[in-house]
Design a protein around this motif. Structure first.
Motif, PDB file in Angstrom:
ATOM      1  N   ILE A  30     -10.232   1.560  -6.973  1.00  0.00           N
ATOM      2  CA  ILE A  30      -9.875   0.190  -7.333  1.00  0.00           C
ATOM      3  C   ILE A  30      -8.386   0.100  -7.652  1.00  0.00           C
ATOM      4  CG2 ILE A  30     -10.173  -1.603  -9.097  1.00  0.00           C
ATOM      5  CD1 ILE A  30     -13.169  -0.631  -9.242  1.00  0.00           C
ATOM      6  N   ASN A  87      -6.390   0.355  -4.497  1.00  0.00           N
ATOM      7  CA  ASN A  87      -6.513  -0.884  -3.727  1.00  0.00           C
ATOM      8  C   ASN A  87      -5.693  -2.008  -4.354  1.00  0.00           C
ATOM      9  OD1 ASN A  87      -7.685  -2.509  -1.601  1.00  0.00           O
ATOM     10  ND2 ASN A  87      -8.902  -3.469  -3.217  1.00  0.00           N
ATOM     11  N   GLU A  88      -5.754  -2.126  -5.679  1.00  0.00           N
ATOM     12  CA  GLU A  88      -5.018  -3.190  -6.363  1.00  0.00           C
ATOM     13  C   GLU A  88      -3.516  -2.971  -6.288  1.00  0.00           C
ATOM     14  OE1 GLU A  88      -6.719  -3.172 -10.266  1.00  0.00           O
ATOM     15  OE2 GLU A  88      -8.382  -4.467  -9.672  1.00  0.00           O
ATOM     16  N   ARG A  89      -3.093  -1.751  -6.202  1.00  0.00           N
ATOM     17  CA  ARG A  89      -1.669  -1.438  -6.107  1.00  0.00           C
ATOM     18  C   ARG A  89      -1.078  -2.044  -4.836  1.00  0.00           C
ATOM     19  NH1 ARG A  89      -1.257   4.469  -5.933  1.00  0.00           N
ATOM     20  NH2 ARG A  89      -2.136   4.290  -8.012  1.00  0.00           N
ATOM     21  N   GLU A  99      -2.222  -4.771  -3.365  1.00  0.00           N
ATOM     22  CA  GLU A  99      -2.434  -6.218  -3.316  1.00  0.00           C
ATOM     23  C   GLU A  99      -1.603  -6.919  -4.372  1.00  0.00           C
ATOM     24  OE1 GLU A  99      -6.541  -7.096  -3.842  1.00  0.00           O
ATOM     25  OE2 GLU A  99      -7.151  -6.096  -2.011  1.00  0.00           O
ATOM     26  N   THR A 136      -2.682 -10.105  -5.220  1.00  0.00           N
ATOM     27  CA  THR A 136      -3.573 -11.234  -5.436  1.00  0.00           C
ATOM     28  C   THR A 136      -3.764 -11.470  -6.926  1.00  0.00           C
ATOM     29  OG1 THR A 136      -4.740 -10.608  -3.436  1.00  0.00           O
ATOM     30  CG2 THR A 136      -5.859 -12.160  -4.902  1.00  0.00           C
TER      31      THR A 136
END
Length: 179
Positions: A102, A105-107, A109, A111
């Motif tokens: 997670i 992945n967030e790194r 994005e 969003t």
């Protein structure tokens, strides 16, 4: 862990001495057992101060990491008293792997989203907890009592703590001499 009379079997050497029980970094509320290493309440001398700083820093890192997992995964926050160690280990490894995926992945994005969409309120009842547990309990009471005695050994606690103080000093103390 206090209720349990079991400690992982490991082999390691500190300060030239062999040990075969894992130990946990704890705060002062835990007993002085061979498997619990607390910081020194009033450290005297550079060695004790350095050990205290290193122990507290490592313990806080572990607490923070576990807090992150508890905040993200309800299964980590709920009690696991009836589960066997293998199941708990698999759950923890899965949560750590998922957390790392997670974060990775967030790194990538940018969003923006509302975190409350993903949080569960206390008592929401949406989490499933499996209350099955292993019945593989050792029946040899003499064996259990021997392990219990080894874990609760205050002299072994003092020896390990002393060896850890010396180890930390040898590893990081040279920096202290130059200050």
């Amino acid at each position: 862990m206090i209720g349990s009379i079991d400690s992982p079997q490991v082999n390691f050497s500190v300060n030239g001495r062999e040990y075969d029980l894992a130990y946990y970094l704890t705060d002062g509320i835990y007993p002085k057992w061979a498997t619990f290493i607390q910081s020194i309440p009033t450290p005297q001398g550079l060695k004790a101060v350095l050990f205290d700083q290193c122990q507290e820093a490592a313990r806080k890192d572990v607490e923070r990491a576990f807090g992150v997992l508890q905040a993200r995964f309800a299964i980590v926050k709920n009690p696991a008293l009836c589960w066997d160690k293998i199941k708990i280990g698999k759950i923890m490894r899965a949560c750590i792997i998922l957390h790392n995926m997670i974060v990775e992945n967030e790194r990538d994005e940018c969003t923006e989203y509302d975190v409350s969409d993903f949080q569960q309120g206390e008592g929401s009842g949406s989490s499933y907890v499996n209350f099955t547990y292993s019945t593989d309990i050792p029946t040899n009471i003499a064996n259990q009592m021997g392990v219990r005695t080894r874990i609760r050994d205050r002299q072994a606690h003092q020896q390990l703590k002393g060896d850890l103080v010396e180890h930390i000093w040898r590893k990081f103390g040279r920096d202290q001499d130059n200050n």
